[in-house]
Design an enzyme around this catalytic site. Structure first.
Site, short mmCIF file in Angstrom:
data_model
loop_
_atom_site.label_atom_id
_atom_site.label_comp_id
_atom_site.label_asym_id
_atom_site.label_seq_id
_atom_site.Cartn_x
_atom_site.Cartn_y
_atom_site.Cartn_z
N GLY A 1 -2.00 -4.51 -14.42
CA GLY A 1 -2.79 -4.04 -15.44
C GLY A 1 -3.66 -4.97 -16.22
O GLY A 1 -4.03 -4.84 -17.46
N LEU B 1 -6.76 -4.93 -16.76
CA LEU B 1 -8.12 -4.37 -17.42
C LEU B 1 -7.76 -4.00 -18.75
O LEU B 1 -8.74 -3.53 -19.63
CB LEU B 1 -8.66 -3.21 -16.50
CG LEU B 1 -9.41 -3.68 -15.08
CD1 LEU B 1 -9.75 -2.58 -14.51
CD2 LEU B 1 -10.47 -4.89 -15.13
N GLY B 2 -6.59 -4.00 -19.00
CA GLY B 2 -6.28 -3.50 -20.46
C GLY B 2 -6.51 -4.34 -21.56
O GLY B 2 -7.09 -5.52 -21.46
N GLN B 3 -5.96 -4.18 -22.74
CA GLN B 3 -6.53 -4.98 -23.89
C GLN B 3 -5.87 -6.48 -23.70
O GLN B 3 -6.49 -7.27 -24.18
CB GLN B 3 -5.85 -4.30 -25.25
CG GLN B 3 -6.44 -4.63 -26.46
CD GLN B 3 -5.40 -4.53 -27.52
OE1 GLN B 3 -4.44 -3.91 -27.54
NE2 GLN B 3 -6.05 -4.71 -29.01
N ASP C 1 -5.42 -4.28 -10.76
CA ASP C 1 -5.41 -3.02 -11.79
C ASP C 1 -5.71 -1.87 -10.85
O ASP C 1 -5.84 -2.00 -9.81
CB ASP C 1 -6.50 -3.10 -12.77
CG ASP C 1 -6.01 -2.08 -14.02
OD1 ASP C 1 -6.12 -2.82 -15.35
OD2 ASP C 1 -6.01 -1.01 -13.90
N ILE C 2 -5.49 -0.80 -11.39
CA ILE C 2 -5.41 0.67 -10.49
C ILE C 2 -6.71 0.87 -10.23
O ILE C 2 -7.18 2.09 -9.14
CB ILE C 2 -4.78 1.83 -11.16
CG1 ILE C 2 -4.21 2.86 -10.19
CG2 ILE C 2 -5.49 2.20 -12.42
CD1 ILE C 2 -3.32 3.70 -10.55
N ARG C 3 -7.84 0.30 -10.83
CA ARG C 3 -9.29 0.77 -10.43
C ARG C 3 -9.98 -0.59 -10.53
O ARG C 3 -9.67 -1.68 -11.32
CB ARG C 3 -9.63 1.57 -11.51
CG ARG C 3 -9.84 1.25 -12.90
CD ARG C 3 -9.79 2.12 -14.08
NE ARG C 3 -9.51 1.65 -15.16
CZ ARG C 3 -10.35 1.05 -15.98
NH1 ARG C 3 -11.69 1.29 -15.75
NH2 ARG C 3 -9.91 0.36 -17.12
N TYR D 1 7.77 6.43 -25.02
CA TYR D 1 7.21 4.71 -24.94
C TYR D 1 8.47 4.14 -25.40
O TYR D 1 8.83 3.25 -24.39
CB TYR D 1 6.18 4.94 -25.96
CG TYR D 1 5.70 3.48 -26.14
CD1 TYR D 1 5.14 2.80 -24.93
CD2 TYR D 1 5.80 2.73 -27.26
CE1 TYR D 1 4.35 1.62 -24.95
CE2 TYR D 1 5.06 1.49 -27.27
CZ TYR D 1 4.45 0.84 -26.14
OH TYR D 1 3.93 -0.42 -26.10
N LYS E 1 10.57 1.37 -23.18
CA LYS E 1 10.79 0.08 -23.57
C LYS E 1 11.91 -0.71 -23.75
O LYS E 1 12.41 -1.82 -23.38
CB LYS E 1 9.97 -0.29 -25.02
CG LYS E 1 8.30 0.19 -24.88
CD LYS E 1 7.68 -1.34 -23.69
CE LYS E 1 6.24 -0.86 -23.47
NZ LYS E 1 5.86 -1.94 -22.50
C1 AKB Z 1 1.00 1.16 -29.63
O1 AKB Z 1 0.70 1.48 -30.83
O2 AKB Z 1 1.49 2.03 -28.59
C2 AKB Z 1 1.03 -0.14 -29.22
C3 AKB Z 1 2.62 -0.85 -29.61
C4 AKB Z 1 2.62 -1.22 -30.93
O3 AKB Z 1 3.43 -0.88 -28.70
N1 AKB Z 1 0.12 -0.92 -29.90
#
Ligand code: AKB
Length: 315
Positions: A8, A10-12, A34-36, A142, A146
């Protein structure tokens, strides 16, 4: 951490972590994946890069084996708001990707880092000064991925002695790469819009406190934790870390100190507001401070000054 593979990239987080590790340890010390493979991208062009879909275990293992890496930093995942729009896909990507990465780490005896998030907490978690060890009943997909990820990383450490490490990141603010699909993204967007339009319409409601951190502190935290003495690590995975907590009116006021004409209005997005409301106001980072000397450098004022100065030259 002599030869590091990053998923990952290319992410932030990935784009800045790869740049820093390459600057510190040499371009060949990081295998970015990364995937691309976008054209004209600094991360892709500044050193080894491989296309990798993290749900493909065989390819992940092959890249890690071919490059003889000693560390795997697994960043590929969907963020909170997009995960809530596509919960089944979020489970598939976040969990299959993580299990594959942990298996590669076990197979090749790699050091391992993956981030958790303040999203691992839920409405029944104490909201203020949220302890390191506390109730975790998130109400988002999410958050479910996590918490599961935190437990899996602990499991791979106790069961297979994989050297797993991780933090619970707050919202991350940076000027190089935009975040994609998070709830805390408003605190990044606001700086761009302040410079472009002098106005920002916040999708997060006034009075909503969330933990945040400037990207240099986040990158510093990953590197510091990965270099920390394992004997001192009691928690290992999912350390609470934070640099500041603010609500929209406070970031507005910080920007107005630099840009007095800046104005903000609200158009609250119910979906992202509901996620924000389920998260803590401000978490306690004392275990990270005690176990590996976590110490962020930027508060809201210092971050705002730097963000605006950096973005001015980019926009
Ligand atoms: C999100 O907002 O999803 C992320 C995080 C806090 O994990 N920035």
């Amino acid at each position: 951490m002599h030869k590091v593979m990053v998923t990952g990239c290319l992410g932030q987080i990935g784009s800045e972590l790869v740049a820093q590790l390459r600057a510190q340890n040499g371009v060949d010390s990081v295998i970015a994946t990364d995937i691309r493979r976008p054209d004209h991208n600094e991360t892709v062009e500044s050193g080894p890069f491989e296309v990798l879909d993290v749900t493909d275990y065989d390819r992940m293992l092959k890249i890690a084996t071919d490059y003889q890496v000693d560390t795997l930093i697994h960043l590929a995942a969907l963020l909170s708001a997009v995960a809530e729009e596509r919960p089944q896909f979020a489970w598939q990507l976040n969990m299959t990707g993580l299990v594959n990465a942990l298996e590669v780490a076990r197979e090749l005896d790699l050091k391992f880092f993956t981030p958790s998030s303040i999203g691992a907490f839920g409405p029944s978690t104490p909201k203020d000064n949220t302890p390191q060890d506390t109730i975790q009943r998130p109400t988002t997909m999410y958050g479910v991925t996590k918490v599961s990820g935190e437990l899996l990383c602990d499991y791979y450490h106790t069961k297979y002695e994989v050297d797993t490490r991780g933090v619970r990141f707050p919202g991350l603010i940076s000027y190089k790469t935009l975040p994609g699909g998070g709830t805390t993204d408003y605190a990044v967007d606001i700086y761009y819009e302040a410079l472009r339009k002098g106005h920002y319409e916040s999708f997060i409601k006034e009075g909503t406190y969330m933990d945040m951190m400037y990207m240099p502190d986040a990158i510093g935290a990953i590197i510091k934790l990965m270099n920390a003495d394992p004997e001192r690590l009691i928690h290992r995975n999912a350390f609470n870390i934070t640099a500041m907590s603010f609500e929209p009116e406070q970031i507005k006021a910080a920007i107005q100190k630099e840009l007095p004409d800046f104005e903000m209005t609200y158009a609250v997005d119910p979906a992202r507001q509901a996620i924000a409301d389920s998260w803590p106001n401000q978490i306690d980072a004392s275990c990270a401070k005690a176990e590996w000397d976590f110490e962020p450098q930027y508060d809201l004022e210092a971050m705002t000054k730097d963000m605006l100065a950096q973005l001015k030259t980019r926009i």
